[in-house]
Design a protein around this motif. Structure first.
Motif, PDB file in Angstrom:
ATOM      1  N   UNK A   8      -2.571  16.728   1.409  1.00 22.63           N
ATOM      2  CA  UNK A   8      -3.937  16.171   1.295  1.00 22.63           C
ATOM      3  C   UNK A   8      -5.087  16.231   3.716  1.00 22.63           C
ATOM      4  N   UNK A   9      -5.529  17.110   2.827  1.00 19.46           N
ATOM      5  CA  UNK A   9      -6.284  17.982   4.287  1.00 19.46           C
ATOM      6  C   UNK A   9      -7.219  17.105   5.116  1.00 19.46           C
ATOM      7  N   UNK A  10      -7.251  16.407   4.412  1.00 22.81           N
ATOM      8  CA  UNK A  10      -8.804  14.952   5.330  1.00 22.81           C
ATOM      9  C   UNK A  10      -6.840  14.375   6.358  1.00 22.81           C
ATOM     10  N   UNK A  11      -6.384  14.274   5.695  1.00 26.24           N
ATOM     11  CA  UNK A  11      -5.465  13.030   6.473  1.00 26.24           C
ATOM     12  C   UNK A  11      -4.496  13.693   7.453  1.00 26.24           C
ATOM     13  N   UNK A  12      -4.022  15.623   6.869  1.00 24.99           N
ATOM     14  CA  UNK A  12      -3.568  16.404   8.023  1.00 24.99           C
ATOM     15  C   UNK A  12      -4.135  16.922   8.841  1.00 24.99           C
TER      16      UNK A  12
ATOM     17  N   UNK B 138      -8.374   4.240   3.095  1.00 23.75           N
ATOM     18  CA  UNK B 138      -9.941   4.912   1.805  1.00 23.75           C
ATOM     19  C   UNK B 138      -8.804   5.169   0.411  1.00 23.75           C
ATOM     20  N   UNK B 139      -7.719   5.788   1.084  1.00 26.02           N
ATOM     21  CA  UNK B 139      -6.743   6.402  -0.342  1.00 26.02           C
ATOM     22  C   UNK B 139      -5.809   5.322  -1.159  1.00 26.02           C
ATOM     23  N   UNK B 140      -5.641   3.738  -0.149  1.00 27.68           N
ATOM     24  CA  UNK B 140      -5.309   3.007  -1.083  1.00 27.68           C
ATOM     25  C   UNK B 140      -5.695   1.645  -1.479  1.00 27.68           C
TER      26      UNK B 140
ATOM     27  N   UNK C 110       0.726  -1.162   0.591  1.00 23.41           N
ATOM     28  CA  UNK C 110       0.317  -0.156  -0.067  1.00 23.41           C
ATOM     29  C   UNK C 110       0.746   1.509   0.130  1.00 23.41           C
ATOM     30  N   UNK C 111       2.408   1.665   0.245  1.00 18.59           N
ATOM     31  CA  UNK C 111       2.819   2.741   0.417  1.00 18.59           C
ATOM     32  C   UNK C 111       3.123   3.015  -0.651  1.00 18.59           C
ATOM     33  N   UNK C 112       3.248   2.810  -1.858  1.00 19.36           N
ATOM     34  CA  UNK C 112       3.056   3.581  -3.384  1.00 19.36           C
ATOM     35  C   UNK C 112       1.463   2.988  -3.758  1.00 19.36           C
ATOM     36  N   UNK C 113       0.806   2.570  -3.074  1.00 16.68           N
ATOM     37  CA  UNK C 113      -1.268   2.924  -3.733  1.00 16.68           C
ATOM     38  C   UNK C 113      -1.702   4.709  -3.943  1.00 16.68           C
ATOM     39  N   UNK C 114      -0.697   5.888  -3.119  1.00 15.13           N
ATOM     40  CA  UNK C 114      -0.720   6.952  -3.268  1.00 15.13           C
ATOM     41  C   UNK C 114      -0.408   7.475  -4.603  1.00 15.13           C
ATOM     42  N   UNK C 115       0.527   7.025  -5.231  1.00  9.87           N
ATOM     43  CA  UNK C 115       1.531   7.783  -6.546  1.00  9.87           C
ATOM     44  C   UNK C 115       0.647   8.263  -7.194  1.00  9.87           C
TER      45      UNK C 115
END
Length: 349
Positions: free
Chosen positions: A258-262, A279-281, A52-57
């Motif tokens: 990323x306003x939601x995460x931040x 949800x993002x990944x 998942x660590x690359x799933x927001x590229x």
């Protein structure tokens, strides 16, 4: 007063450090564990942190450049299809070269990830030096690749041989890597890099706070050396991949527009942060897992743990190449890193 964002950043470092320390403490119990148990961290990485660590590229260009989300997804998708597709083809026609390239690429990428962390966590008094930056990248990326070969040559070469065997490559012998000469050469190489890292960093430190950061940097390197020296190679790389490299990268992505995460990080809402991250990944991770499962079922009639690991590593390598290009672009946009590192435009030593 320390903000929740700063706490989050240091937590992303501390989690990896703590995991490695715990693994070292229990290393006597883990030294002779079966191959199937050694593979557990790698298998876990399919759904937790690793894959998942690359799933927001696909979201990165939209956050760091003035383009829409749709354009961002399109550009990254094309990059993955073209570059990843070429690498798949290379695995079919030249598997040995592809494996060597994967090791070298991972060496660079893991060093690249740690170098960004140093630049972003107040170590800039050291990283402004091209000598220190280059040595730090090569050393930190090289430890996971080289120290297991020094400490566990039979297991290391056996693992590589298993991969090639699963890919129907049976004509390559790696016995030459299991020798005192190779181990000594690599030990000297790592030792020289570590000494340069110590001296060049110490030369740049001119205050008590900078000396503390310099000490922390070298304690991390000592921890990595001990971890990969004591733990079985497959197990060690799997744990490192999840809790060190991937976790640090996810923390980095979480703080890029990323306003939601931040917002959840700033408010200290840990559960909400994890849900938003999932949800993002989730979608791309699920697509990747489906593609991985299809690859295994398509090319192998009998599936063993060795088969799963071999195919997973090939699969990761194909995803890693475009991922490295995305991360390198991130480094340039955020830190102007490569212009400084490889040209004369940065500060001199």
């Amino acid at each position: 007063m320390v903000s929740n964002t700063e706490k989050f950043q240091w937590l992303s470092l501390g989690a990896g450090v703590l995991t490695l320390i715990i693994s070292i403490v229990f290393s006597p119990l883990l030294s002779d564990i079966p191959y199937s148990v050694q593979a557990v961290p790698f298998l876990i990485s399919m759904v937790f942190l690793g894959l998942p660590h690359g799933a927001m590229d696909h979201l990165v260009p939209g956050r760091l450049a003035d383009i829409s989300v749709r354009e961002s997804i399109l550009y990254v998708s094309v990059l993955y299809l073209l570059i990843g597709g070429l690498y798949v083809f290379l695995w079919f026609i030249a598997p040995v070269f592809s494996l060597i390239f994967f090791i070298l690429m991972t060496w660079f990428h893991w060093g690249q990830g740690d170098l960004y962390v140093l630049k972003n966590f107040g170590f800039d008094f050291m990283t402004e030096s091209k000598l220190y930056s280059t040595v730090s990248l090569v050393l930190r990326g090289g430890i996971p690749m080289l120290v297991p070969l020094i400490a566990h040559p039979e297991k290391y070469t056996g693992f590589l041989s298993d991969i090639l065997t699963e890919l129907s490559v049976n004509t390559v012998s790696l016995n030459y890597l299991v020798s005192t000469q190779v181990s000594l050469t690599l030990t000297v190489f790592i030792g020289i890099l570590a000494m340069i890292n110590i001296i060049s960093g110490l030369y740049k430190a001119d205050s008590r706070s900078q000396l503390k950061l310099w000490l922390y940097d070298n304690l991390e390197i000592a921890l990595l050396l001990a971890f990969f020296f004591l733990l079985p190679p497959l197990f060690a790389v799997g744990v490192y991949f999840c809790t060190w490299h991937s976790l640090r990268h996810i923390a980095r992505l979480s703080l890029i527009k990323d306003e939601a995460l931040l917002e959840k990080v700033q408010e200290g809402r840990k559960l909400g942060y994890l849900k938003e991250l999932g949800r993002n990944t989730f979608k791309l991770t699920l697509i990747s897992l489906v593609m991985f499962g299809a690859s295994v079922s398509l090319f192998f009639s009998t599936v063993t743990i060795e088969t799963l690991i071999a195919v997973y590593l090939v699969f990761i390598s194909v995803l890693t190449l475009p991922h490295v290009l995305v991360v390198s672009w991130m480094d340039y946009r955020q830190m102007n890193m490569w212009k400084h590192l490889f040209t004369l435009s940065g500060k001199s030593d």
